[in-house]
Design an enzyme around this catalytic site. Structure first.
Site, PDB file in Angstrom:
ATOM      1  N   ALA A  83       0.388   4.587 -14.626  1.00  0.00           N
ATOM      2  CA  ALA A  83       0.482   4.169 -13.216  1.00  0.00           C
ATOM      3  C   ALA A  83       1.618   3.170 -13.042  1.00  0.00           C
ATOM      4  O   ALA A  83       2.356   3.204 -12.061  1.00  0.00           O
ATOM      5  CB  ALA A  83      -0.838   3.542 -12.759  1.00  0.00           C
ATOM      6  N   TRP A  86       4.880   5.025 -13.230  1.00  0.00           N
ATOM      7  CA  TRP A  86       5.147   5.769 -11.991  1.00  0.00           C
ATOM      8  C   TRP A  86       6.022   4.953 -11.053  1.00  0.00           C
ATOM      9  O   TRP A  86       6.851   5.491 -10.322  1.00  0.00           O
ATOM     10  CB  TRP A  86       3.819   6.109 -11.305  1.00  0.00           C
ATOM     11  CG  TRP A  86       3.983   6.746  -9.946  1.00  0.00           C
ATOM     12  CD1 TRP A  86       4.124   8.077  -9.680  1.00  0.00           C
ATOM     13  CD2 TRP A  86       4.023   6.066  -8.684  1.00  0.00           C
ATOM     14  NE1 TRP A  86       4.252   8.281  -8.324  1.00  0.00           N
ATOM     15  CE2 TRP A  86       4.198   7.062  -7.684  1.00  0.00           C
ATOM     16  CE3 TRP A  86       3.934   4.739  -8.283  1.00  0.00           C
ATOM     17  CZ2 TRP A  86       4.272   6.763  -6.320  1.00  0.00           C
ATOM     18  CZ3 TRP A  86       4.018   4.431  -6.930  1.00  0.00           C
ATOM     19  CH2 TRP A  86       4.183   5.449  -5.970  1.00  0.00           C
ATOM     20  N   HIS A  87       5.840   3.624 -11.075  1.00  0.00           N
ATOM     21  CA  HIS A  87       6.585   2.774 -10.138  1.00  0.00           C
ATOM     22  C   HIS A  87       8.069   2.754 -10.434  1.00  0.00           C
ATOM     23  O   HIS A  87       8.879   2.539  -9.532  1.00  0.00           O
ATOM     24  CB  HIS A  87       6.038   1.348 -10.150  1.00  0.00           C
ATOM     25  CG  HIS A  87       4.736   1.220  -9.434  1.00  0.00           C
ATOM     26  ND1 HIS A  87       3.530   1.488 -10.027  1.00  0.00           N
ATOM     27  CD2 HIS A  87       4.458   0.885  -8.156  1.00  0.00           C
ATOM     28  CE1 HIS A  87       2.562   1.309  -9.137  1.00  0.00           C
ATOM     29  NE2 HIS A  87       3.083   0.946  -7.992  1.00  0.00           N
ATOM     30  N   GLY A  88       8.426   2.914 -11.683  1.00  0.00           N
ATOM     31  CA  GLY A  88       9.854   2.913 -11.936  1.00  0.00           C
ATOM     32  C   GLY A  88      10.186   2.898 -13.407  1.00  0.00           C
ATOM     33  O   GLY A  88       9.324   2.691 -14.266  1.00  0.00           O
ATOM     34  N   PHE A 113      10.508   3.436  -5.351  1.00  0.00           N
ATOM     35  CA  PHE A 113       9.668   4.081  -6.370  1.00  0.00           C
ATOM     36  C   PHE A 113       9.589   5.597  -6.144  1.00  0.00           C
ATOM     37  O   PHE A 113       8.898   6.282  -6.829  1.00  0.00           O
ATOM     38  CB  PHE A 113       8.259   3.467  -6.332  1.00  0.00           C
ATOM     39  CG  PHE A 113       8.279   1.960  -6.484  1.00  0.00           C
ATOM     40  CD1 PHE A 113       7.397   1.160  -5.785  1.00  0.00           C
ATOM     41  CD2 PHE A 113       9.195   1.349  -7.309  1.00  0.00           C
ATOM     42  CE1 PHE A 113       7.416  -0.233  -5.927  1.00  0.00           C
ATOM     43  CE2 PHE A 113       9.223  -0.044  -7.449  1.00  0.00           C
ATOM     44  CZ  PHE A 113       8.328  -0.823  -6.754  1.00  0.00           C
TER      45      PHE A 113
END
Lengths: 403, 459
Positions: B310, B313-315, B459
């Protein structure tokens, strides 16, 4: 049904009006509260028309500057980014008039943090009563600076006049256009003079008309009008780009090359390219204006030039030529002297702030190194100018002349 | 094109008026508007999203045939996401901690790619499991993915919620919602949060993280301000997205529910980026076994891997991965203190919010070294150059401001909900609509000093 629709529409319109009032109240409240440093606000509209220069700082306006760094700014009754002062100098006071562009104007800092103010305090401590009059104005090319010094600066009877110029501005297109503000234009006989063609500009005519006067009154009192004006100036649909503010000194190879050619000794004018010839004529006209200023006031003129020691390493040869050419072409004895401001700044940094570089002088917060002088930058420039203007000698000569 | 731009306002007004006037063509009109809206992102981004729509549409016919096709579909989507989002991360330079400043650099990845790919994956899995109907029409499917209020930064909407509404749009049966004040109110709330608050906090947060805090006060204040900046920015965007959709006749799920009122980590993730956390739960955590399969060690691994992904996923930055992993450890570890802290709500809140704020530092820092340096600053060993200190009066006002920020969560929880609106239905009238539209207009007109794209666009 129609009545219901009309009443609904009226209620909706009333709601729009109420929203406008609420927004106006908010914008006034935020300016007077501590939240002015943080919350959205309306930026001051600082400039107005001027018959000699094209534009000027309006007198007695106050408000918030929001770009790069927030500051509360007030203009004096003479339309200066400075403390209140009289046109006539007080007794035994040595007056220095400094003109420049947005770097000199320094809207991003408090007035007491400006290099002109710091110079004033330091010079008073060292040599006795000294006043430094800040005539700086955003976007002022050397032509605008000259027009401003002639029209406003001379009214202060300065004992020394300083122009803080960016060297590449001498070869820019704005210096040779008078469509919006003063510029050097062909007088018709091949010589260049400061033109006032901006007076024919519809925008100038509006701004100097009665309606224009009402418009400025509205902007001074109604914050939403300031918002709309700022939006209009930036482009209604434009969003700010992701690029950062202008770096302090950009690599300007082509303009510097033009300057170097224009300043070259020898070379008959008829053999020069049109753009080079134009640059040479602009420099000639500027020099003539500097001389006439000096003669009128019997005061020396200093040209403090930025951009002679740029950050771009591959321009060193060209800028050396330009520096030499500027000194040879523009300086005349003690009347007109040239100061390499970058060099002077580097000297101050080496001596007083060895851990800092020129980039630390510009920008704020996360944009350090980009944009305009920050308080540290103003301190360094103040020291650099004090070191390089030769105030002591000039002051002696002035006092000797007086006695 | 950003929601807080005059151009978007004009586009939306035109779309809204056309929808009211020509509801029969609602579907195609919305699809055209979505394409125009997204086209401002650029040719590359546009090409990619159209390609992904086509690929997912075609593959959806095969997903029903078997698990292998589902696996291929998921891998295809993830491969595209990995290529466009993480290829820099996989380069050797990334491991040297000299990664670019994520929050101050230009946005390099195709806008919305993380969101629409996750939406597509969710659809394919639900289709396979029979939880949603197959969207056989290419135009319906396109609008399901591209619907402009949510495609750039969520909410990630499940097919069984959005597809019936899309179908109604194509049938010309979208109706205006019952309370316009909800749609307008959400848009206004979102703009106040984004333009009024998030953008106002941004210069200070950026400065503290860029130059580093020079004292403990600045470090803690900077961390708290970022916690609110990211909340206002992202929830503001979500509010506007849901509000716009509502005005057009769509009901999208809310993405935030005052997360800083949460008393524990589980509660937090039921309030923060709700659609992403439920996606992670349904398509990652539970398939990996959740807390039902295996013992404590297995559950720990599942939690840490899930939250680590997770974070990823943001970057493409180790800070995001570490942020996610620590969150996983924290969520898993809370069970041991829950019996005590559940009785002490204030203490529970204070501990939890402190951990949240500390974790946001890792999230925001440019790299791990900078995060560690920041943490040192919070512990009294500051190494940076930027200070938020001022006069006593300024610091007092700042403290009041911070307290008000926390109280804003309480205020929002009381007012910004459907129950409150229903109770005060008298407010749903043209006068209030006018006030809201007027305020929205003036907020959008506010000139911006610097570009501040919505954080989750990155993102």
């Amino acid at each position: 049904m129609n009545r219901i629709r009309i009443s609904q529409l009226s209620a909706f319109c009333l709601g729009l009006v109420l929203a406008t009032f609420l927004s106006e109240i908010y914008l006034h409240l935020v300016e007077i509260s501590p939240a002015w440093k943080i919350l959205p606000a309306a930026e001051i509209s600082f400039y107005g028309p001027d018959k000699d220069v094209g534009y000027r700082i309006r007198a007695n306006v106050q408000g918030l500057w929001l770009s790069e760094n927030r500051a509360k700014i007030i203009s004096s009754s003479q339309g200066l980014r400075d403390h209140e002062t009289e046109f006539h100098p007080p007794l035994n006071t040595y007056r220095i008039a400094i003109v420049g562009d947005s770097i000199t104007e320094g809207l991003q800092v408090d007035v007491d943090e400006l290099f002109s103010e710091l110079m004033e305090k330091e010079l008073t401590l060292r040599y006795g009563k000294t006043e430094v009059i800040n005539l700086g104005m955003s976007g002022a090319s050397p032509a605008v600076q000259m027009a401003r010094m002639k029209s406003l600066g001379l009214q202060f009877s300065p004992n020394l006049m300083v122009f803080v110029v960016n060297v590449s501005d001498f070869a820019s297109s704005i210096i040779v256009s008078d469509a919006e503000y003063s510029g050097y234009v062909d007088s018709g006989n091949g010589e260049y003079v400061l033109g006032k063609g901006f007076r024919e500009n519809p925008s100038y005519k509006f701004r100097t008309s009665f309606n224009g006067h009402l418009f400025y009154q509205a902007m001074d009192n109604i914050r939403l009008i300031r918002l709309i004006n700022t939006r209009k100036n930036r482009g209604l649909m434009n969003q700010p780009s992701d690029t950062h503010p202008t770096v302090p000194q950009q690599c300007n190879g082509s303009r510097l090359g033009l300057l170097a050619e224009g300043l070259r000794d020898g070379g008959k004018t008829e053999k020069l390219r049109p753009d080079v010839l134009r640059t040479k004529k602009v420099l000639t006209a500027f020099r003539a204006d500097l001389q006439s200023l000096s003669k009128m006031t019997n005061a020396p003129v200093v040209l403090a030039i930025r951009g002679l020691s740029p950050i771009c390493g591959n321009e060193k040869q060209t800028t050396d030529k330009v520096a030499k050419g500027m000194k040879n072409f523009l300086s005349i004895g003690d009347e007109i002297t040239i100061v390499d401001l970058d060099n002077a700044v580097d000297g101050v940094l080496r001596e007083n702030y060895p851990k800092n570089s020129r980039l630390d002088m510009y920008g704020f917060g996360a944009r350090l190194g980009q944009g305009h002088l920050n308080p540290f930058g103003h301190q360094v420039v103040a020291k650099a100018l004090i070191n390089s203007l030769g105030i002591s000698k000039k002051r002696h000569l002035h006092e000797a002349g007086q006695s | 094109m950003s929601f807080d731009s005059p151009l978007f306002l004009i586009l939306f007004v035109v779309v809204f008026a056309w929808l009211r006037k020509f509801p029969k063509h609602g579907g195609m009109l919305l699809l055209a508007a979505s394409i125009i809206f997204y086209s401002f992102a650029g040719v590359m981004d546009m090409t990619l999203v159209i390609a992904m729509v086509c690929i997912n549409y075609l593959l959806s016919f095969y997903v029903l045939k078997g698990r292998r096709w589902l696996t291929l579909t998921i891998l295809t989507n993830l491969a595209v996401l990995a290529f466009f989002k993480y290829r820099h991360f996989l380069l050797p330079e990334a491991s040297s901690n000299q990664v670019r400043d994520f929050f101050n650099a230009d946005i390099l990845i195709p806008i919305g790619v993380s969101f629409y790919i996750f939406q597509a994956i969710a659809y394919q899995v639900d289709l396979y499991k029979g939880k949603t109907q197959h969207i056989r029409s290419f135009w319906h499917f396109s609008l399901f993915i591209l619907l402009f209020p949510h495609m750039m930064a969520g909410p990630i909407v499940r097919a069984n919620i959005l597809e019936p509404q899309v179908a109604k749009a194509y049938e010309g049966k979208i109706k205006g919602r019952r309370f316009w004040i909800i749609g307008l109110g959400l848009c206004l709330l979102g703009l106040v949060k984004k333009v009024g608050l998030a953008d106002s906090l941004s210069p200070f947060v950026d400065a503290v993280f860029y130059q580093g805090p020079s004292d403990t006060y600045t470090a803690w204040l900077g961390a708290i301000l970022f916690s609110f900046q990211i909340y206002f920015d992202f929830s503001g965007y979500s509010d506007i997205a849901v509000g716009i959709a509502y005005l057009m006749g769509f009901k999208l799920p809310m993405n935030f529910r005052q997360p800083y009122l949460a008393l524990n980590p589980k509660d937090f993730w039921q309030r923060w980026h709700i659609t992403l956390s439920t996606w992670i739960r349904d398509y990652l955590y539970i398939p990996l076994g959740g807390d039902r399969v295996g013992g404590v060690p297995r559950h720990f691994m599942v939690m840490v891997v899930t939250m680590g992904l997770a974070g990823l996923w943001h970057g493409a930055n180790w800070t995001f991965v570490i942020w996610g992993v620590i969150w996983g450890i924290y969520v898993w570890g809370w069970r041991f203190v829950a019996p005590i802290l559940n009785q002490e709500k204030v203490l529970s809140w204070m501990i939890h919010i402190t951990v949240v704020i500390l974790l946001w530092v890792m999230f925001r820092a440019e790299n791990v070294d900078r995060a560690i340096s920041f943490y040192k600053g919070m512990l009294g060993m500051a190494e940076g150059a930027y200070s938020l200190k001022g006069s006593s009066m300024e610091m007092f006002c700042t403290l009041i401001g911070v307290v008000l920020l926390f109280f804003s969560q309480l205020a929002e929880s009381k007012i910004a909900n459907y129950g409150w609106i229903k109770k005060h239905r008298g407010l749903d009238c043209p006068l209030i609509w006018g006030i809201m539209v007027g305020l929205i207009f003036w907020i959008i007109i506010l000139p911006k000093q610097i570009a501040n794209p919505f954080i989750y666009f990155r993102f």
